[in-house]
Design an enzyme around this catalytic site. Structure first.
Site, PDB file in Angstrom:
ATOM      1  N   SER A 146       0.858  -1.192   0.000  1.00  0.00           N
ATOM      2  CA  SER A 146       0.000   0.000   0.000  1.00  0.00           C
ATOM      3  C   SER A 146       0.888   1.235   0.000  1.00  0.00           C
ATOM      4  CB  SER A 146      -0.852  -0.015   1.276  1.00  0.00           C
ATOM      5  OG  SER A 146      -1.306   1.282   1.589  1.00  0.00           O
ATOM      6  N   TYR A 169      -0.919  -1.171  10.216  1.00  0.00           N
ATOM      7  CA  TYR A 169      -0.945  -1.227   8.754  1.00  0.00           C
ATOM      8  C   TYR A 169       0.387  -0.762   8.181  1.00  0.00           C
ATOM      9  CZ  TYR A 169      -3.356  -1.300   4.221  1.00  0.00           C
ATOM     10  OH  TYR A 169      -3.749  -1.598   2.929  1.00  0.00           O
TER      11      TYR A 169
HETATM   12  N1  LIG Z   1      -8.961  -1.298  -0.098  1.00  0.00           N
HETATM   13  C1  LIG Z   1      -7.968  -0.420  -0.136  1.00  0.00           C
HETATM   14  O1  LIG Z   1      -8.173   0.813  -0.064  1.00  0.00           O
HETATM   15  C2  LIG Z   1      -6.551  -0.894  -0.295  1.00  0.00           C
HETATM   16  C3  LIG Z   1      -5.556   0.030  -0.614  1.00  0.00           C
HETATM   17  C4  LIG Z   1      -4.243  -0.390  -0.732  1.00  0.00           C
HETATM   18  C5  LIG Z   1      -3.937  -1.715  -0.521  1.00  0.00           C
HETATM   19  N2  LIG Z   1      -4.919  -2.611  -0.200  1.00  0.00           N
HETATM   20  C6  LIG Z   1      -4.529  -4.001   0.028  1.00  0.00           C
HETATM   21  O2  LIG Z   1      -5.165  -4.827  -0.936  1.00  0.00           O
HETATM   22  C7  LIG Z   1      -5.443  -6.106  -0.369  1.00  0.00           C
HETATM   23  C8  LIG Z   1      -6.928  -6.405  -0.498  1.00  0.00           C
HETATM   24  O3  LIG Z   1      -7.655  -5.420   0.195  1.00  0.00           O
HETATM   25  P1  LIG Z   1      -9.255  -5.320   0.125  1.00  0.00           P
HETATM   26  O4  LIG Z   1      -9.611  -3.939   0.482  1.00  0.00           O
HETATM   27  O5  LIG Z   1      -9.745  -5.893  -1.157  1.00  0.00           O
HETATM   28  O6  LIG Z   1      -9.686  -6.277   1.335  1.00  0.00           O
HETATM   29  P2  LIG Z   1     -11.115  -6.899   1.693  1.00  0.00           P
HETATM   30  O7  LIG Z   1     -11.272  -6.814   3.170  1.00  0.00           O
HETATM   31  O8  LIG Z   1     -12.211  -6.337   0.827  1.00  0.00           O
HETATM   32  O9  LIG Z   1     -10.952  -8.437   1.286  1.00  0.00           O
HETATM   33  C9  LIG Z   1     -10.041  -9.242   1.948  1.00  0.00           C
HETATM   34  C10 LIG Z   1     -10.385 -10.709   1.720  1.00  0.00           C
HETATM   35  O10 LIG Z   1      -9.419 -11.471   2.469  1.00  0.00           O
HETATM   36  C11 LIG Z   1     -10.089 -12.584   3.034  1.00  0.00           C
HETATM   37  N3  LIG Z   1      -9.314 -13.103   4.177  1.00  0.00           N
HETATM   38  C12 LIG Z   1      -9.206 -12.571   5.430  1.00  0.00           C
HETATM   39  N4  LIG Z   1      -8.420 -13.356   6.189  1.00  0.00           N
HETATM   40  C13 LIG Z   1      -8.016 -14.393   5.426  1.00  0.00           C
HETATM   41  C14 LIG Z   1      -7.183 -15.520   5.637  1.00  0.00           C
HETATM   42  N5  LIG Z   1      -6.638 -15.753   6.822  1.00  0.00           N
HETATM   43  N6  LIG Z   1      -6.973 -16.384   4.611  1.00  0.00           N
HETATM   44  C15 LIG Z   1      -7.552 -16.163   3.396  1.00  0.00           C
HETATM   45  N7  LIG Z   1      -8.361 -15.119   3.128  1.00  0.00           N
HETATM   46  C16 LIG Z   1      -8.585 -14.241   4.133  1.00  0.00           C
HETATM   47  C17 LIG Z   1     -11.464 -12.031   3.449  1.00  0.00           C
HETATM   48  O11 LIG Z   1     -12.400 -13.090   3.614  1.00  0.00           O
HETATM   49  C18 LIG Z   1     -11.784 -11.103   2.282  1.00  0.00           C
HETATM   50  O12 LIG Z   1     -12.520 -11.764   1.269  1.00  0.00           O
HETATM   51  C19 LIG Z   1      -4.926  -6.038   1.075  1.00  0.00           C
HETATM   52  O13 LIG Z   1      -3.606  -6.470   1.115  1.00  0.00           O
HETATM   53  C20 LIG Z   1      -4.984  -4.563   1.368  1.00  0.00           C
HETATM   54  O14 LIG Z   1      -4.119  -4.183   2.406  1.00  0.00           O
HETATM   55  C21 LIG Z   1      -6.226  -2.237  -0.092  1.00  0.00           C
END
Ligand SMILES: NC(=O)c1ccc[n+]([C@@H]2O[C@H](COP(=O)([O-])OP(=O)(O)OC[C@H]3O[C@@H](n4cnc5c(N)ncnc54)[C@H](O)[C@@H]3O)[C@@H](O)[C@H]2O)c1
Length: 257
Positions: A146, A169
């Site tokens: 991120s 984070y």
């Molecule tokens: N959403 C944002 O603004 C954003 C920005 C930058 C980076 N990211 C990164 O992108 C990635 C995805 O983020 P997101 O917002 O789509 O998350 P999200 O919360 O929408 O989805 C995460 C998924 O991970 C699954 N999960 C949780 N624990 C788990 C485990 N132990 N084993 C397998 N699956 C598991 C959940 O069931 C969920 O479906 C993350 O690494 C996040 O840090 C997100």
């Protein structure tokens, strides 16, 4: 265009916000998206929606990234089904119920648990897949980090909202970026490349004052839609980036500048 034709790509957390869009992008480019999630209901819904448009290009699978046996079972299942795995995208987002507290209020146990679930989970997935990739002489690991693993938080954008930028984070995501450098170096010469993708914030019904303040730091759009990050993921998965390893690609509309 099918730049991922027949590539088998595991997307951990494939049932989530970015994961379901990444999975669709892989299928749209001719690959097979393995939607590997702890939440099987979410994974199956994504599988069904993708297979409606790209029949046979999505597979839902149960995975807990913090459980070695669960990861090994998935690798075995895919090996039997497809005879190969081309890439894994570390994209799951595990956190406990106290994740995101203010610095002063974080309990040691919560700090450890969140680091273990997320950072250690990504490293465990990398270890198990690298083992498999090494035995096949090729593989591709992509870690989701991120912008907040790259720069200090911009706390001013959260003013007037209940949102903040959690310390855990920053620790997790900067750890993932440097672990990417470590693993790319460690696995050099084994046909395995390791890169990182660091998006800016993703639109998900955040409050308008926050979106406005965030946009002030950007070039044009501000917070991005999940689809805005998919092209870079496809690039990292494709042979167009064949000679890239150990890199962190930031996709943030200029937020970190
Ligand atoms: N959403 C944002 O603004 C954003 C920005 C930058 C980076 N990211 C990164 O992108 C990635 C995805 O983020 P997101 O917002 O789509 O998350 P999200 O919360 O929408 O989805 C995460 C998924 O991970 C699954 N999960 C949780 N624990 C788990 C485990 N132990 N084993 C397998 N699956 C598991 C959940 O069931 C969920 O479906 C993350 O690494 C996040 O840090 C997100």
């Amino acid at each position: 265009m099918s730049v991922l034709k027949d590539k088998v790509v595991v997307i951990t957390g494939g049932g989530g916000l970015l994961g379901r869009n990444f999975s669709r992008a892989v299928a749209a480019q001719g690959g097979v998206a393995v939607i590997a999630d702890l939440n099987m209901e979410a994974a199956l819904a994504v599988e069904q929606s993708i297979n409606k448009d790209f029949s046979g290009h999505a597979l839902a699978a149960e995975l807990d990234i913090t459980d070695k046996d669960s990861i090994d079972r998935l690798i075995q299942l895919l090996e039997q089904r497809y005879g190969k795995i081309d890439a894994v995208v570390n994209n799951a987002y595990p956190r406990n119920k106290n994740f995101g507290r203010k610095f002063e209020d974080i309990e040691y146990q919560d700090l450890c648990e969140n680091l273990n679930l997320h950072l250690a989970g990504y490293l465990l997935v990398s270890q198990r897949f690298a083992r498999h990739f090494e035995s096949h002489g090729n593989g591709n690991i992509i870690n989701m980090a991120s912008v907040y693993g790259c720069i200090a938080p911009r706390f001013d954008i959260y003013k007037g909202t209940s949102m903040t930028n959690p310390l855990e984070y920053a620790a997790i995501k900067s750890g993932i970026i440097h672990s990417t450098h470590y693993l790319a170096q460690y696995l050099k010469g084994k046909g395995i490349r390791v890169n990182c993708l660091s998006p800016g914030g993703i639109l998900d019904r955040q409050p308008e004052p926050f979106l406005r303040a965030y946009r002030e730091y950007c070039n044009d759009k501000g917070m991005l839609d999940p689809e805005d990050v998919c092209g870079t993921l496809v690039f990292l998965l494709s042979d167009a980036s064949k000679y890239m390893t150990g890199q962190n690609l930031i996709v943030d509309d200029g937020f970190t500048l």
